[in-house]
Enzyme design. Structure first.
Site, PDB file in Angstrom:
ATOM      1  N   GLY A 192       5.084  -1.049   2.705  1.00 14.16           N
ATOM      2  CA  GLY A 192       4.265   0.140   2.486  1.00 14.16           C
ATOM      3  C   GLY A 192       5.063   1.427   2.407  1.00 14.16           C
TER       4      GLY A 192
ATOM      5  N   HIS B  61       0.809  -1.213   0.000  1.00 16.72           N
ATOM      6  CA  HIS B  61       0.000   0.000   0.000  1.00 16.72           C
ATOM      7  C   HIS B  61       0.848   1.272   0.000  1.00 16.72           C
ATOM      8  CE1 HIS B  61       0.828   0.695   4.325  1.00 16.72           C
ATOM      9  NE2 HIS B  61       0.807  -0.627   4.407  1.00 16.72           N
ATOM     10  N   ASP B  62       0.381   2.251  -0.743  1.00 13.98           N
ATOM     11  CA  ASP B  62       0.944   3.611  -0.774  1.00 13.98           C
ATOM     12  C   ASP B  62       2.331   3.693  -1.395  1.00 13.98           C
ATOM     13  OD1 ASP B  62      -1.287   4.915   0.765  1.00 13.98           O
ATOM     14  OD2 ASP B  62      -0.595   3.504   2.292  1.00 13.98           O
TER      15      ASP B  62
END
Length: 266
Positions: free
Chosen positions: A139, A121-122
Site C-alpha cells: 500500500g 491500495h493507494d
C-alpha cells in the site's frame, strides 16, 4: 456497438462505452466505467468504483477493484483509476484506495502489468510502468514513469520508486529508489544507474555521462549525505536530469534511501 458475451454478468448501472468488448464469464459491477475500446477477454472481474481507460485490455482471471487488503478499510467509497492503453495480464489484482491514503489508487497510461502482478491500495503508478510476473506493490507505494519492476520483486509500503528506475528480479525493496537508479538483492541496495533503460528512452550520451559523475559524487564515502547533496546541487544545478534526483532525495518521505553497498558507488 458494445459486444457482451451471453455468459457475462454486467450490471445495468455500469457505464459501458459503445465500443467495449466483454468476453465470456466476465463480471462487471454497478459503479464501473469502461471507456472506448476496452476489452475484457474472459473470466475478468471488475468491481467497486473503478474506471478503465480507453483501449486497455484485461486478460483472464484478473481481479480489478475489489475491496483493499487492509483491515482498516471500513467500506468508504474509494476509487481506482486505470489509464489508457493498459495491458493487464492474467491473475493481476489491483485494489482501490482507502481513507488513510487519499481514497484513490491510480495506474497510469500505457502500463504493462504481467501475470500475477499486484497493486495494493493507494498506490500511484506513473505512465509506461512495467511490472513483470509476480511483481508486487504494498500500500501507498509511488512508482515514477518508465520504471521497471522485475519478476517476483516486492516493494514495501510507502516506498517511492523514481522515474526510469529498475528493480531487479526477486528484489525486496524497503527504501526509496532514486530516479534512474537500479537496485538488486534480497534486501535491495543501489547497484548503479539504469543505463540500459536510459539508452532505450533516448537520453543523450552527455546526459548519461553527467548522471554517472553526479552518482559517483552523491554516493562517495566522504562526508555526510547532506553534504554531498549540497555539493552535487552546486556543481550540477544547471542539469535538469541530475536535479530530478536531488529533488527526489530532498522530498519528504517516511522511508530511508536505497544506497550502494560499501565500495559500490561506481
Amino acid at each position: 456497438m458494445t459486444e457482451i458475451h451471453p455468459s457475462a454478468v454486467v450490471d445495468p448501472a455500469a457505464q459501458i462505452a459503445d465500443t467495449v468488448r466483454i468476453g465470456p464469464f466476465c463480471v462487471v459491477g454497478p459503479d464501473v466505467v469502461l471507456d472506448d475500446e476496452v476489452e475484457l477477454l474472459s473470466h475478468v472481474v471488475v468491481a467497486g468504483r473503478t474506471r478503465i481507460g480507453a483501449r486497455s485490455r484485461v486478460f483472464p482471471f484478473a481481479s480489478i477493484g475489489h475491496r483493499p487488503q487492509d483491515l482498516k478499510y471500513k467500506g468508504e467509497p474509494s476509487t481506482l483509476e486505470i489509464g489508457t492503453d493498459a495491458q493487464i495480464r492474467e491473475h493481476v489484482t489491483i485494489n482501490p484506495g482507502t481513507e488513510g491514503g487519499g481514497m484513490i489508487t491510480r495506474v497510469g497510461n500505457h502500463c504493462l502489468l504481467m501475470a500475477s502482478a499486484h497493486v495494493a491500495h493507494d498506490c500511484q503508478v506513473g505512465d509506461h510502468v512495467i511490472m513483470a510476473n509476480n511483481a508486487t506493490l504494498a500500500g501507498h507505494v509511488t512508482v515514477g514513469e518508465y520504471a521497471f519492476l522485475g519478476g517476483l520483486s516486492a516493494v514495501h509500503q510507502f516506498v517511492r520508486i523514481g522515474k526510469h528506475a529498475m528493480i531487479g528480479g526477486m528484489t525486496g525493496v524497503e527504501a526509496d529508489v532514486i530516479p534512474f537508479g537500479m537496485v538488486i538483492g534480497n534486501r535491495a541496495y543501489l547497484n548503479g544507474l539504469n543505463i540500459v533503460g536510459l539508452k532505450r528512452r533516448g537520453f543523450s550520451r552527455d546526459d548519461i555521462h553527467t548522471l554517472r559523475n553526479a552518482y559517483r559524487l552523491l554516493f562517495a564515502p566522504e562526508g555526510t549525505l547532506q553534504e554531498r547533496l549540497s555539493d552535487v546541487e552546486e556543481q550540477f544545478h544547471a542539469n535538469p536530469v541530475v536535479m530530478e534526483i536531488i529533488a527526489f532525495i530532498r522530498s519528504d518521505t517516511s522511508r530511508s534511501l536505497s544506497t550502494p553497498r560499501f565500495g559500490d558507488a561506481s
